[in-house]
Design an enzyme around this catalytic site. Structure first.
Site, PDB file in Angstrom:
ATOM      1  N   GLU A 250       0.803  -0.796   0.158  1.00  0.00           N
ATOM      2  CA  GLU A 250       0.278  -0.228  -0.007  1.00  0.00           C
ATOM      3  C   GLU A 250       0.104   1.126   0.350  1.00  0.00           C
ATOM      4  O   GLU A 250       0.496   2.460  -0.122  1.00  0.00           O
ATOM      5  CB  GLU A 250      -1.089   0.122   0.903  1.00  0.00           C
ATOM      6  CG  GLU A 250      -1.318  -1.077   1.541  1.00  0.00           C
ATOM      7  CD  GLU A 250      -2.509  -1.213   2.056  1.00  0.00           C
ATOM      8  OE1 GLU A 250      -3.858  -0.953   2.562  1.00  0.00           O
ATOM      9  OE2 GLU A 250      -2.610  -1.818   3.541  1.00  0.00           O
TER      10      GLU A 250
ATOM     11  N   SER B 184       7.335   4.021   3.107  1.00  0.00           N
ATOM     12  CA  SER B 184       7.877   5.082   1.987  1.00  0.00           C
ATOM     13  C   SER B 184       9.640   4.279   2.136  1.00  0.00           C
ATOM     14  O   SER B 184      10.029   4.177   3.190  1.00  0.00           O
ATOM     15  CB  SER B 184       8.516   6.536   1.977  1.00  0.00           C
ATOM     16  OG  SER B 184       9.366   6.795   0.577  1.00  0.00           O
TER      17      SER B 184
END
Length: 299
Positions: free
Chosen positions: A179, A199
């Site tokens: 995701e 990230s």
């Protein structure tokens, strides 16, 4: 091992620049057609490409495309195939619903198709196309195909939600929930979860050479960030950005830089709710519950 494949190539009609090359898995001569070719903006032909060794750097755009195909076909894992210099070999292309063209040819394309009922959309201007226009991976779900570049390695059982992103020469090695963002060079192990907005540092910019990986059964929480490798059964709490230089308090009270914990198994990284200090505690990884297996049966 020598690899030989036949591909269908699009080239710019005026300059002869290679725009892309598609290599069918069947390794047979299958032609493509598009409106840009019918209007004479681009041309198509067949090309035989041979790679003597994947350890050598690619020498042409056509060979670069074949290497990206091999990654997305999961014939090679990221970092098992040399992609040095790939950016210099590829042309910046306007990827359109009428076919790939040079960005400078968009206006001419619109003019020539004025009599057509085709509604032109330019989906991106980039050197890398989206993977699904060239390779359809097996046992994978992709919520938004625009966010997965050709050259991504997606193992069966991978689920990429709509905000998930996977760059080339990066990807997954087994069942996984994506995701967040998997940057270039990053590897994610089986049964791991990359939370929404998370990230992972890649190797394309900033001089970074360290390849970041996430082991098996690990969780990178929503909106978290990672600049070191995680081993198996690790957790990074939501919102925590863990860089190599982050100071981490260990269970024995000592302070270390996160780089010293690179690749270690069974650690939970979190911020102390009162002091804000980053700390690591021992975990078995089961505390986050693991993946929902029914979500990754992508037949």
């Amino acid at each position: 091992m020598t690899i030989k494949r036949i591909g269908h190539r699009y080239i710019d009609a005026k300059s002869g620049a290679t725009l892309d090359t598609w290599f069918p898995r069947s390794n047979t001569a299958i032609a493509r057609n598009c409106l840009a070719m019918e209007l004479g903006i681009i041309k198509g032909d067949f090309v035989d490409v041979e790679i003597e060794s994947v350890d050598d750097a690619p020498k042409s755009a056509e060979e670069a495309y074949l290497r990206l195909h091999l990654l997305s076909e999961c014939q090679y894992k990221p970092h098992e195939i040399n992609l040095d210099g790939v950016f210099g070999l590829l042309t910046n292309v306007a990827w359109t619903t009428a076919g790939p063209v040079l960005p400078t040819m968009i206006e001419e394309l619109r003019e020539k198709m004025a009599e057509s009922t085709h509604q032109l959309n330019v989906t991106s201007i980039d050197k890398f196309p989206r993977m699904t226009d060239y390779v359809i991976p097996e046992g994978v779900r992709i919520g938004n195909a625009d966010r997965v570049r050709l050259g991504a390695h997606l193992a069966p059982g991978t689920t990429i939600m709509h905000e998930g992103f996977v760059n080339f020469n990066a990807g997954t090695l087994g069942n996984s929930m994506i995701e967040g963002r998997i940057s270039a060079g990053v590897l994610v192990g089986a049964n791991s979860d990359i939370g929404g907005g998370a990230s992972i540092m890649g190797t394309l910019s900033g001089g970074g050479k360290e390849v970041i990986s996430i082991g098996q059964r690990s969780l990178l929480g929503a909106n978290a960030g990672l600049g070191i490798s995680l081993g198996d059964d690790c957790i990074v709490e939501s919102g925590l950005y863990l860089t190599a230089g982050s100071k981490v308090k260990m269970p024995d009270g000592s302070m270390v830089s996160a780089r010293e914990l690179n690749g270690q198994n069974g650690l939970l990284y979190r911020r102390h709710s009162q002091t804000g200090a980053v700390e690591a505690i021992v975990t078995d990884g089961s505390t986050w519950g693991g993946l929902n297996s029914s979500l990754h049966s992508n037949d």
